[in-house]
Design an enzyme around this catalytic site. Structure first.
Site, PDB file in Angstrom:
ATOM      1  N   CYS A  25       0.823  -1.207   0.000  1.00 40.40           N
ATOM      2  CA  CYS A  25       0.000   0.000   0.000  1.00 40.40           C
ATOM      3  C   CYS A  25       0.856   1.256   0.000  1.00 40.40           C
ATOM      4  O   CYS A  25       2.009   1.232   0.392  1.00 40.40           O
ATOM      5  CB  CYS A  25      -0.891   0.127   1.212  1.00 40.40           C
ATOM      6  SG  CYS A  25      -1.276  -1.304   2.118  1.00 40.40           S
ATOM      7  N   ARG A  70       3.561   0.251  -6.798  1.00 35.68           N
ATOM      8  CA  ARG A  70       3.748  -0.679  -5.690  1.00 35.68           C
ATOM      9  C   ARG A  70       2.678  -1.766  -5.671  1.00 35.68           C
ATOM     10  O   ARG A  70       2.822  -2.759  -4.974  1.00 35.68           O
ATOM     11  CB  ARG A  70       3.734   0.090  -4.364  1.00 35.68           C
ATOM     12  CG  ARG A  70       4.881   1.082  -4.251  1.00 35.68           C
ATOM     13  CD  ARG A  70       4.678   1.997  -3.082  1.00 35.68           C
ATOM     14  NE  ARG A  70       4.747   1.273  -1.824  1.00 35.68           N
ATOM     15  CZ  ARG A  70       5.829   1.196  -1.069  1.00 35.68           C
ATOM     16  NH1 ARG A  70       6.928   1.781  -1.439  1.00 35.68           N
ATOM     17  NH2 ARG A  70       5.814   0.546   0.080  1.00 35.68           N
ATOM     18  N   TRP A 113      -3.544  -2.492  -0.380  1.00 38.39           N
ATOM     19  CA  TRP A 113      -3.271  -3.868  -0.828  1.00 38.39           C
ATOM     20  C   TRP A 113      -3.779  -4.726   0.318  1.00 38.39           C
ATOM     21  O   TRP A 113      -3.139  -4.841   1.365  1.00 38.39           O
ATOM     22  CB  TRP A 113      -1.780  -4.041  -1.061  1.00 38.39           C
ATOM     23  CG  TRP A 113      -1.379  -5.296  -1.757  1.00 38.39           C
ATOM     24  CD1 TRP A 113      -1.381  -5.530  -3.105  1.00 38.39           C
ATOM     25  CD2 TRP A 113      -0.880  -6.493  -1.149  1.00 38.39           C
ATOM     26  NE1 TRP A 113      -0.914  -6.802  -3.361  1.00 38.39           N
ATOM     27  CE2 TRP A 113      -0.597  -7.413  -2.184  1.00 38.39           C
ATOM     28  CE3 TRP A 113      -0.646  -6.883   0.173  1.00 38.39           C
ATOM     29  CZ2 TRP A 113      -0.103  -8.688  -1.941  1.00 38.39           C
ATOM     30  CZ3 TRP A 113      -0.145  -8.147   0.409  1.00 38.39           C
ATOM     31  CH2 TRP A 113       0.127  -9.033  -0.646  1.00 38.39           C
ATOM     32  N   ASN A 153      -0.537   1.466   6.552  1.00 39.74           N
ATOM     33  CA  ASN A 153       0.120   0.338   5.885  1.00 39.74           C
ATOM     34  C   ASN A 153       0.564  -0.626   6.963  1.00 39.74           C
ATOM     35  O   ASN A 153       1.122  -0.190   7.972  1.00 39.74           O
ATOM     36  CB  ASN A 153       1.380   0.794   5.140  1.00 39.74           C
ATOM     37  CG  ASN A 153       1.069   1.561   3.881  1.00 39.74           C
ATOM     38  OD1 ASN A 153      -0.091   1.675   3.494  1.00 39.74           O
ATOM     39  ND2 ASN A 153       2.100   2.092   3.250  1.00 39.74           N
ATOM     40  N   GLY A 154       0.360  -1.901   6.737  1.00 43.58           N
ATOM     41  CA  GLY A 154       0.823  -2.893   7.704  1.00 43.58           C
ATOM     42  C   GLY A 154      -0.322  -3.742   8.225  1.00 43.58           C
ATOM     43  O   GLY A 154      -1.404  -3.800   7.625  1.00 43.58           O
ATOM     44  N   GLU A 170      15.899 -17.564 -11.501  1.00 42.38           N
ATOM     45  CA  GLU A 170      15.467 -16.187 -11.732  1.00 42.38           C
ATOM     46  C   GLU A 170      14.716 -16.080 -13.067  1.00 42.38           C
ATOM     47  O   GLU A 170      13.752 -15.321 -13.178  1.00 42.38           O
ATOM     48  CB  GLU A 170      16.680 -15.238 -11.671  1.00 42.38           C
ATOM     49  CG  GLU A 170      16.391 -13.783 -12.009  1.00 42.38           C
ATOM     50  CD  GLU A 170      15.347 -13.109 -11.133  1.00 42.38           C
ATOM     51  OE1 GLU A 170      14.905 -13.686 -10.128  1.00 42.38           O
ATOM     52  OE2 GLU A 170      14.946 -11.983 -11.485  1.00 42.38           O
ATOM     53  N   LYS A 180      10.951 -14.635 -13.301  1.00 44.50           N
ATOM     54  CA  LYS A 180      10.542 -13.498 -14.144  1.00 44.50           C
ATOM     55  C   LYS A 180       9.337 -13.886 -14.981  1.00 44.50           C
ATOM     56  O   LYS A 180       8.370 -13.143 -15.097  1.00 44.50           O
ATOM     57  CB  LYS A 180      11.664 -13.075 -15.098  1.00 44.50           C
ATOM     58  CG  LYS A 180      12.750 -12.146 -14.661  1.00 44.50           C
ATOM     59  CD  LYS A 180      12.385 -10.787 -14.226  1.00 44.50           C
ATOM     60  CE  LYS A 180      11.883 -10.721 -12.823  1.00 44.50           C
ATOM     61  NZ  LYS A 180      12.731 -10.651 -11.699  1.00 44.50           N
ATOM     62  N   GLU A 239       6.101 -14.298 -12.860  1.00 51.50           N
ATOM     63  CA  GLU A 239       5.642 -13.024 -12.299  1.00 51.50           C
ATOM     64  C   GLU A 239       4.831 -12.204 -13.298  1.00 51.50           C
ATOM     65  O   GLU A 239       3.788 -11.668 -12.958  1.00 51.50           O
ATOM     66  CB  GLU A 239       6.860 -12.159 -11.912  1.00 51.50           C
ATOM     67  CG  GLU A 239       7.458 -12.423 -10.571  1.00 51.50           C
ATOM     68  CD  GLU A 239       8.665 -11.530 -10.309  1.00 51.50           C
ATOM     69  OE1 GLU A 239       9.604 -11.522 -11.132  1.00 51.50           O
ATOM     70  OE2 GLU A 239       8.668 -10.831  -9.288  1.00 51.50           O
ATOM     71  N   HIS A 257      15.431 -37.554 -12.280  1.00 50.34           N
ATOM     72  CA  HIS A 257      14.941 -38.126 -11.018  1.00 50.34           C
ATOM     73  C   HIS A 257      13.480 -37.786 -10.774  1.00 50.34           C
ATOM     74  O   HIS A 257      13.028 -37.814  -9.630  1.00 50.34           O
ATOM     75  CB  HIS A 257      15.815 -37.640  -9.859  1.00 50.34           C
ATOM     76  CG  HIS A 257      17.234 -38.093  -9.968  1.00 50.34           C
ATOM     77  ND1 HIS A 257      17.618 -39.411  -9.801  1.00 50.34           N
ATOM     78  CD2 HIS A 257      18.363 -37.422 -10.301  1.00 50.34           C
ATOM     79  CE1 HIS A 257      18.925 -39.526  -9.990  1.00 50.34           C
ATOM     80  NE2 HIS A 257      19.403 -38.322 -10.307  1.00 50.34           N
ATOM     81  N   LYS A 271       5.277  -4.221  -5.130  1.00 54.88           N
ATOM     82  CA  LYS A 271       6.709  -3.965  -5.281  1.00 54.88           C
ATOM     83  C   LYS A 271       7.497  -4.259  -4.004  1.00 54.88           C
ATOM     84  O   LYS A 271       8.245  -5.209  -3.946  1.00 54.88           O
ATOM     85  CB  LYS A 271       6.927  -2.533  -5.753  1.00 54.88           C
ATOM     86  CG  LYS A 271       8.389  -2.194  -6.050  1.00 54.88           C
ATOM     87  CD  LYS A 271       8.989  -3.088  -7.123  1.00 54.88           C
ATOM     88  CE  LYS A 271      10.461  -2.787  -7.383  1.00 54.88           C
ATOM     89  NZ  LYS A 271      11.068  -3.864  -8.179  1.00 54.88           N
TER      90      LYS A 271
END
Ligand code: HGA
Length: 608
Positions: free
Chosen positions: A2, A27, A73, A99-100, A483, A487, A490, A506, A603
């Site tokens: 947020c 964000r 958020w 926020n939180g 990575e 990417k 996401e 395996h 973000k």
């Protein structure tokens, strides 16, 4: 996560608040709202809408020089109009943005309900508004005292801004585990959860610490602790301005940030390479040769891409310094009661410097006497301050949710750390000089990689119908594969799974079929033949292969080849990740995804 914006001054607050929210959109959020105070009353506008739509809902004919705003958020309650912030008390005098997470909000809400409070939302935040309103009604001497009394009852993480309609010349703000920064203007004061919302108006900022409150007026700010002790804060100047947050000619921030990498790598190398002695100088780490020699183990920790970058760093430390090194997700480290050794160097990694899990892991390690340094992009951030020493990544502001340039700069900074650790041990001066030259040439090699964007885009288009993909790598290629898969999932929502090449047989080989392409990382190193063998295994089962390589592979071995320029072999993981960013970007683009704002993601992850 947020976003928070607040303003007190002499200009109409609403356009400033909306502009600030717009700057924080990157964000990630699900709803938005703002409150201003006029003629002793609050005017609240909020809804489960984008900031642009909120703009249409706000009545412009209510100019007020004070206000607070938020992008939410959701953590407590669905993303609905009612749950959007700001939240108000029963008397509609107090408005709060937060926020939180308030961990004891269930009990606080029960207690308030028993006292007759009716709730308008399902959020944890609303309890704060009612408690502050009640403290004022019970005779608290000031809004700050009412906020302080309320926060003493609260467990959890918060960054809050509080507006009192009956005292509209001030805002009260507080932070505990969620960032709050004050922006000092000329006869006006700003507050936000991220400097991105402020740099258009001012470069002079003050970062609040955990457990700190501030009362801000147009001309002044006063900070104190939850125990009502005054604190002294010196404003700092941020080296950023509005242009750093502009798209320019790019279609979105991810594309811009991918293309900024030659320059951001150059920036992070600047003044840190020592050609004469074949080593690197990371001034902020504050460890002389003796202290570097005393380190017996290195542990990298971070979340998401930062964790994968840590794995790349750990490999380099083992390779060059021959010290045991590994990487761990900070979200695990913080809770598993780690054995903390005094001769281990703990490296906290975070783009934002506010990642809640990483910050908590830093605090836990420090509590146990661990030696922690930060590798952080955002100057002034909580992790940078908590660690006290470390290295800034100097990637510049990263706006896109999917990390690109910050990830690459993490790799480059870890390479410099590993080089410094190696050079106080057995890494020779000539090897050191070879690595320094390799690092120095990275920016121009990245330019070369980006020059192949059209070819990579064509490969991505060819495979954009796939519903799932493997990313395969071994040793140096393993963090690259992880990575690369990260990417792709996401931003394209294609299911992507990374696997170590040797582990395929395996189990996962059972999934190989024509509808399951594999992106195989094939550096031209001592394991080339092994990786070619892996490709053969996949091909024999009908799986399409996209090889990412700097070797000359036999014709027809892979269905598609993404060619990467040669660098020093140990630096391959840094360079090989970049075409995978471009691949994920173009695949997501072909699928029409909202690349800068992927669904469900945010973000800087400032909640658990
Ligand atoms: N807990 C609050 C705020 C959520 C938040 O900070 N998200 O990043 C809510 O759910 O409204």
């Amino acid at each position: 996560m947020c976003g928070i914006v607040g303003y007190v001054g002499s200009r109409p607050a609403t356009p400033i608040l909306l502009e600030g929210l717009h700057r924080l959109e990157y964000r990630g959020y699900d709803s938005a709202g703002l409150a201003v105070a006029a003629r002793g009353r609050l005017k609240v506008t909020k809804a489960a809408v984008r900031v642009d739509e909120l703009r249409d809902l706000v009545e412009e004919n209510q100019p007020s020089p004070v206000g607070i705003a938020h992008t939410r958020w959701a953590t407590h309650g669905e993303p609905t109009d009612a749950n959007a912030h700001p939240h108000v008390d029963g008397a509609k005098r107090i408005a709060v943005v937060h926020n939180g997470i308030i961990e004891n909000s269930g009990r606080l809400r029960e207690r308030l309900a028993a006292q007759g409070v009716t709730f308008a939302s399902e959020t944890d935040t609303e309890a704060l508004a009612h408690l502050i309103g009640a403290a004022l009604a019970d005779g608290a001497e000031s809004l700050e005292d009412a906020v302080r009394a309320t926060l003493r009852e609260v467990n959890g993480a918060y960054g809050i801004v509080v507006l009192d309609a009956q005292n509209p010349g001030q805002l009260v703000v507080a932070r505990n585990g969620s960032p709050i920064v004050l922006g000092i203007g000329d006869g006006e004061m700003f507050v936000a959860s991220d400097v991105a919302a402020l740099v258009r108006y001012t470069q002079r900022v003050v970062y609040l610490d955990d457990g700190e409150l501030a009362t801000i007026t147009a001309d002044d700010f006063v900070t104190s602790t939850l125990q009502a002790h005054r604190t002294a804060k010196t404003p700092t100047t941020v080296d950023l301005d509005d242009a750093d947050y502009q798209l320019g000619s790019y279609a979105n921030f991810m594309h811009k940030e991918i293309w900024e990498q030659p320059e951001s790598v150059r920036r992070t190398l600047l003044g840190r390479l020592d050609e004469r002695f074949g080593t690197a100088r990371l001034g902020g780490i504050n460890l002389d040769a003796r202290a570097l020699r005393a380190i017996r183990r290195v542990k990298f920790f971070g979340c998401g891409s930062a964790y994968y970058a840590g794995q790349l760093g750990a490999n380099l430390v083992e390779e060059w310094a021959r010290l045991p090194a590994d990487a761990e997700p900070a979200s695990e480290l913080r809770y598993r009661n780690p054995v903390v050794e005094e001769d281990t160097l703990y490296v906290a990694i975070s783009q934002s410097g506010e990642t809640a899990d990483t910050l908590a892991a830093v605090q836990e390690l420090k509590r146990k006497g661990g030696q922690v340094i930060g590798m952080v992009n955002t100057v002034g951030s909580a992790i940078a301050r908590e660690c006290g020493s470390g290295t800034f990544l100097h990637a510049g502001p990263e706006v896109s949710v999917a990390s690109t340039k910050a990830y690459t700069n993490m790799g480059v900074c870890f390479a410099m750390l590993a080089l410094a650790l190696g050079r106080v041990r057995d890494l020779s001066v000539s090897d050191g000089a070879r690595i320094v030259a390799g690092l120095d040439s990275l920016p121009s090699l990245i330019v070369e990689v980006l020059g192949a964007e059209n070819e990579i885009s064509a490969v991505a288009k060819e495979h954009s119908g796939a519903e799932r993909m493997f990313f395969i790598g071994r040793t140096r290629g393993w963090p690259v594969a992880r990575e690369g898969a990260q990417k792709l999932k996401e931003i394209s929502y294609v299911h992507a799974e990374a696997y170590q090449a040797g582990e395929l047989k395996h189990g996962p080989l059972a999934l190989i079929e024509p509808a399951m392409p594999s992106v195989v990382i094939v550096p031209d190193d001592e394991l080339l033949a092994k990786n070619i063998g892996t490709i053969e295994q996949i091909k024999a089962r009908g799986g399409p292969v996209i090889a990412v390589t700097n070797a000359d592979l036999p014709d027809g071995l892979a269905d598609s080849v993404i060619q990467v320029p040669r660098s020093e072999p140990e630096l391959d993981p840094i360079l090989f990740t970049i075409p995978l960013q471009v691949f994920a970007y173009h695949l997501a683009h072909h699928l029409g995804r909202d690349i800068d704002k992927p669904r469900n993601l945010a973000k800087s992850v400032t909640v658990e």
